[in-house]
Motif scaffolding. Structure first.
Motif, PDB file in Angstrom:
ATOM      1  N   ASP A 153       0.830  -1.208   0.000  1.00 45.02           N
ATOM      2  CA  ASP A 153       0.000   0.000   0.000  1.00 45.02           C
ATOM      3  C   ASP A 153       0.865   1.259   0.000  1.00 45.02           C
ATOM      4  OD1 ASP A 153       0.841  -0.395   2.634  1.00 45.02           O
ATOM      5  OD2 ASP A 153      -1.038   0.292   3.517  1.00 45.02           O
ATOM      6  N   ALA A 154       1.967   1.232   0.748  1.00 43.71           N
ATOM      7  CA  ALA A 154       2.864   2.389   0.782  1.00 43.71           C
ATOM      8  C   ALA A 154       3.582   2.558  -0.555  1.00 43.71           C
ATOM      9  CB  ALA A 154       3.879   2.238   1.906  1.00 43.71           C
ATOM     10  N   TRP A 155       3.971   1.456  -1.183  1.00 46.24           N
ATOM     11  CA  TRP A 155       4.686   1.549  -2.457  1.00 46.24           C
ATOM     12  C   TRP A 155       3.783   2.066  -3.572  1.00 46.24           C
ATOM     13  CZ3 TRP A 155       4.600  -0.565  -7.386  1.00 46.24           C
ATOM     14  CH2 TRP A 155       5.724  -0.306  -8.161  1.00 46.24           C
ATOM     15  N   THR A 156       2.551   1.540  -3.672  1.00 49.19           N
ATOM     16  CA  THR A 156       1.645   1.988  -4.733  1.00 49.19           C
ATOM     17  C   THR A 156       1.275   3.458  -4.552  1.00 49.19           C
ATOM     18  OG1 THR A 156      -0.255   1.105  -3.518  1.00 49.19           O
ATOM     19  CG2 THR A 156       0.679  -0.274  -5.259  1.00 49.19           C
TER      20      THR A 156
ATOM     21  N   PHE B  98      -1.970   5.566  -6.581  1.00 44.87           N
ATOM     22  CA  PHE B  98      -3.145   5.994  -5.820  1.00 44.87           C
ATOM     23  C   PHE B  98      -2.883   7.381  -5.271  1.00 44.87           C
ATOM     24  CE2 PHE B  98      -3.565   1.372  -5.563  1.00 44.87           C
ATOM     25  CZ  PHE B  98      -4.883   1.223  -5.960  1.00 44.87           C
ATOM     26  N   LYS B  99      -3.971   8.133  -5.078  1.00 42.08           N
ATOM     27  CA  LYS B  99      -3.853   9.507  -4.609  1.00 42.08           C
ATOM     28  C   LYS B  99      -3.493   9.579  -3.129  1.00 42.08           C
ATOM     29  CE  LYS B  99      -6.156  13.723  -5.860  1.00 42.08           C
ATOM     30  NZ  LYS B  99      -7.340  14.287  -6.472  1.00 42.08           N
ATOM     31  N   THR B 100      -4.029   8.651  -2.315  1.00 43.04           N
ATOM     32  CA  THR B 100      -3.735   8.627  -0.885  1.00 43.04           C
ATOM     33  C   THR B 100      -3.352   7.212  -0.473  1.00 43.04           C
ATOM     34  OG1 THR B 100      -6.010   8.134  -0.246  1.00 43.04           O
ATOM     35  CG2 THR B 100      -5.411  10.463  -0.423  1.00 43.04           C
ATOM     36  N   ARG B 101      -2.667   7.123   0.662  1.00 42.27           N
ATOM     37  CA  ARG B 101      -2.284   5.805   1.144  1.00 42.27           C
ATOM     38  C   ARG B 101      -3.504   5.028   1.618  1.00 42.27           C
ATOM     39  NH1 ARG B 101       2.436   4.118   5.407  1.00 42.27           N
ATOM     40  NH2 ARG B 101       1.906   1.924   5.451  1.00 42.27           N
ATOM     41  N   SER B 102      -4.473   5.729   2.188  1.00 39.28           N
ATOM     42  CA  SER B 102      -5.676   5.027   2.632  1.00 39.28           C
ATOM     43  C   SER B 102      -6.455   4.485   1.433  1.00 39.28           C
ATOM     44  CB  SER B 102      -6.556   5.943   3.479  1.00 39.28           C
ATOM     45  OG  SER B 102      -6.989   7.042   2.729  1.00 39.28           O
ATOM     46  N   ALA B 103      -6.433   5.178   0.303  1.00 35.59           N
ATOM     47  CA  ALA B 103      -7.075   4.662  -0.907  1.00 35.59           C
ATOM     48  C   ALA B 103      -6.345   3.416  -1.399  1.00 35.59           C
ATOM     49  CB  ALA B 103      -7.097   5.721  -1.996  1.00 35.59           C
ATOM     50  N   ALA B 104      -5.033   3.392  -1.279  1.00 39.53           N
ATOM     51  CA  ALA B 104      -4.253   2.220  -1.673  1.00 39.53           C
ATOM     52  C   ALA B 104      -4.571   1.033  -0.766  1.00 39.53           C
ATOM     53  CB  ALA B 104      -2.758   2.535  -1.621  1.00 39.53           C
ATOM     54  N   ALA B 105      -4.672   1.280   0.531  1.00 43.83           N
ATOM     55  CA  ALA B 105      -4.997   0.208   1.468  1.00 43.83           C
ATOM     56  C   ALA B 105      -6.414  -0.314   1.237  1.00 43.83           C
ATOM     57  CB  ALA B 105      -4.841   0.699   2.907  1.00 43.83           C
ATOM     58  N   THR B 106      -7.348   0.576   0.950  1.00 45.10           N
ATOM     59  CA  THR B 106      -8.727   0.170   0.678  1.00 45.10           C
ATOM     60  C   THR B 106      -8.791  -0.677  -0.587  1.00 45.10           C
ATOM     61  OG1 THR B 106      -9.532   2.174   1.739  1.00 45.10           O
ATOM     62  CG2 THR B 106     -11.074   1.020   0.297  1.00 45.10           C
TER      63      THR B 106
ATOM     64  N   ALA C 265      -0.499  -4.946   3.999  1.00 46.32           N
ATOM     65  CA  ALA C 265       0.806  -5.061   4.657  1.00 46.32           C
ATOM     66  C   ALA C 265       1.754  -6.011   3.937  1.00 46.32           C
ATOM     67  CB  ALA C 265       0.622  -5.528   6.099  1.00 46.32           C
ATOM     68  N   GLN C 266       1.325  -6.611   2.841  1.00 47.68           N
ATOM     69  CA  GLN C 266       2.218  -7.522   2.117  1.00 47.68           C
ATOM     70  C   GLN C 266       3.377  -6.727   1.538  1.00 47.68           C
ATOM     71  OE1 GLN C 266       0.196 -10.164  -0.477  1.00 47.68           O
ATOM     72  NE2 GLN C 266       2.061 -10.879  -1.468  1.00 47.68           N
ATOM     73  N   THR C 267       4.565  -7.314   1.560  1.00 42.52           N
ATOM     74  CA  THR C 267       5.755  -6.594   1.107  1.00 42.52           C
ATOM     75  C   THR C 267       6.016  -6.851  -0.372  1.00 42.52           C
ATOM     76  OG1 THR C 267       7.171  -8.427   1.810  1.00 42.52           O
ATOM     77  CG2 THR C 267       6.834  -6.640   3.378  1.00 42.52           C
ATOM     78  N   VAL C 268       6.653  -5.859  -0.994  1.00 41.90           N
ATOM     79  CA  VAL C 268       7.085  -5.996  -2.380  1.00 41.90           C
ATOM     80  C   VAL C 268       8.600  -5.928  -2.418  1.00 41.90           C
ATOM     81  CG1 VAL C 268       4.999  -5.060  -3.426  1.00 41.90           C
ATOM     82  CG2 VAL C 268       6.803  -3.514  -2.777  1.00 41.90           C
ATOM     83  N   VAL C 269       9.166  -6.603  -3.398  1.00 35.42           N
ATOM     84  CA  VAL C 269      10.608  -6.585  -3.608  1.00 35.42           C
ATOM     85  C   VAL C 269      10.850  -6.281  -5.079  1.00 35.42           C
ATOM     86  CG1 VAL C 269      11.170  -8.168  -1.716  1.00 35.42           C
ATOM     87  CG2 VAL C 269      10.672  -9.084  -3.974  1.00 35.42           C
TER      88      VAL C 269
ATOM     89  N   GLN D 272      12.470  -0.169  -7.908  1.00 35.13           N
ATOM     90  CA  GLN D 272      13.086   0.444  -6.731  1.00 35.13           C
ATOM     91  C   GLN D 272      12.053   0.520  -5.622  1.00 35.13           C
ATOM     92  OE1 GLN D 272      14.353   4.404  -7.574  1.00 35.13           O
ATOM     93  NE2 GLN D 272      15.077   4.820  -5.502  1.00 35.13           N
ATOM     94  N   LEU D 273      12.473   0.269  -4.403  1.00 36.22           N
ATOM     95  CA  LEU D 273      11.570   0.332  -3.259  1.00 36.22           C
ATOM     96  C   LEU D 273      11.504   1.767  -2.740  1.00 36.22           C
ATOM     97  CD1 LEU D 273      12.547  -2.884  -1.305  1.00 36.22           C
ATOM     98  CD2 LEU D 273      10.671  -2.541  -2.888  1.00 36.22           C
ATOM     99  N   LEU D 274      10.290   2.244  -2.555  1.00 36.31           N
ATOM    100  CA  LEU D 274      10.055   3.582  -2.001  1.00 36.31           C
ATOM    101  C   LEU D 274       9.020   3.449  -0.905  1.00 36.31           C
ATOM    102  CD1 LEU D 274       9.609   5.541  -5.340  1.00 36.31           C
ATOM    103  CD2 LEU D 274      11.631   5.534  -3.902  1.00 36.31           C
TER     104      LEU D 274
END
Length: 123
Positions: free
Chosen positions: A5-8, A14-22, A39-43, A63-65
Motif C-alpha cells: 500500500d505504501a509503495w503503490t 493511488f492519490k492517498t495511502r488510505s485509498a491504496a490500502a482500501t 501489509a504484504q511486502t514488495v521486492v 526500486q523500493l520507495l
C-alpha cells in the motif's frame, strides 16, 4: 522491504495511502498474480497489477520507495507495462439534460434507467 500500500501510493498509482490500502482490502491489487493485503511486502522484480480509475495498471517494481516522491522519481521506480487506455469513443455518451429543463419526470427517469440497463424496483 516495503508494504504494497505504501509503495503503490509512493509511486503515484493511488492519490492517498488510505485509498491504496482500501484497494488492497477490496482485492484490486495483485502481486505476482496473488491478491495482496495492504501489509504484504514488495521486492524488486515483483509484478503489481492495480485496478484503479476504470483500468488495469501493470507495473514491475524496480526500486523500493516508502515515502511519496515526485513524478520523475516515481517513473524510475517502476516499469509500466500497462496496455494503453481505451479510446474515449468506446465509452457510451452520458445523456445530458438541457439547462433549465427542471426536474426529470417519471417518464424521463424510466427512459434514463432503460438506457443505463437498470431495472426498476419491484413493489
Amino acid at each position: 522491504m516495503t508494504r504494497v500500500d505504501a509503495w503503490t501510493w509512493s509511486v503515484r498509482l493511488f492519490k492517498t495511502r488510505s485509498a491504496a490500502a482500501t484497494a488492497c482490502r477490496g482485492g484490486h491489487v495483485r502481486i505476482n498474480g496473488v491478491t495482496a493485503k495492504p501489509a504484504q511486502t514488495v521486492v524488486p522484480g515483483d509484478e503489481v497489477r492495480v485496478w484503479a480509475g476504470g483500468r488495469e495498471r501493470i507495473v514491475e517494481v524496480v526500486q523500493l520507495l516508502s515515502k511519496r516522491v515526485g513524478p520523475s522519481v516515481a517513473a524510475t521506480a517502476m516499469i509500466d507495462r500497462s496496455p494503453p487506455p481505451p479510446p474515449k469513443e468506446l465509452f457510451a455518451a452520458v445523456p445530458v439534460r438541457d439547462r433549465g429543463a427542471g426536474r426529470p419526470t417519471k417518464r424521463d427517469r424510466r427512459e434514463m434507467e432503460k438506457l443505463r440497463g437498470q431495472t426498476p424496483p419491484t413493489p
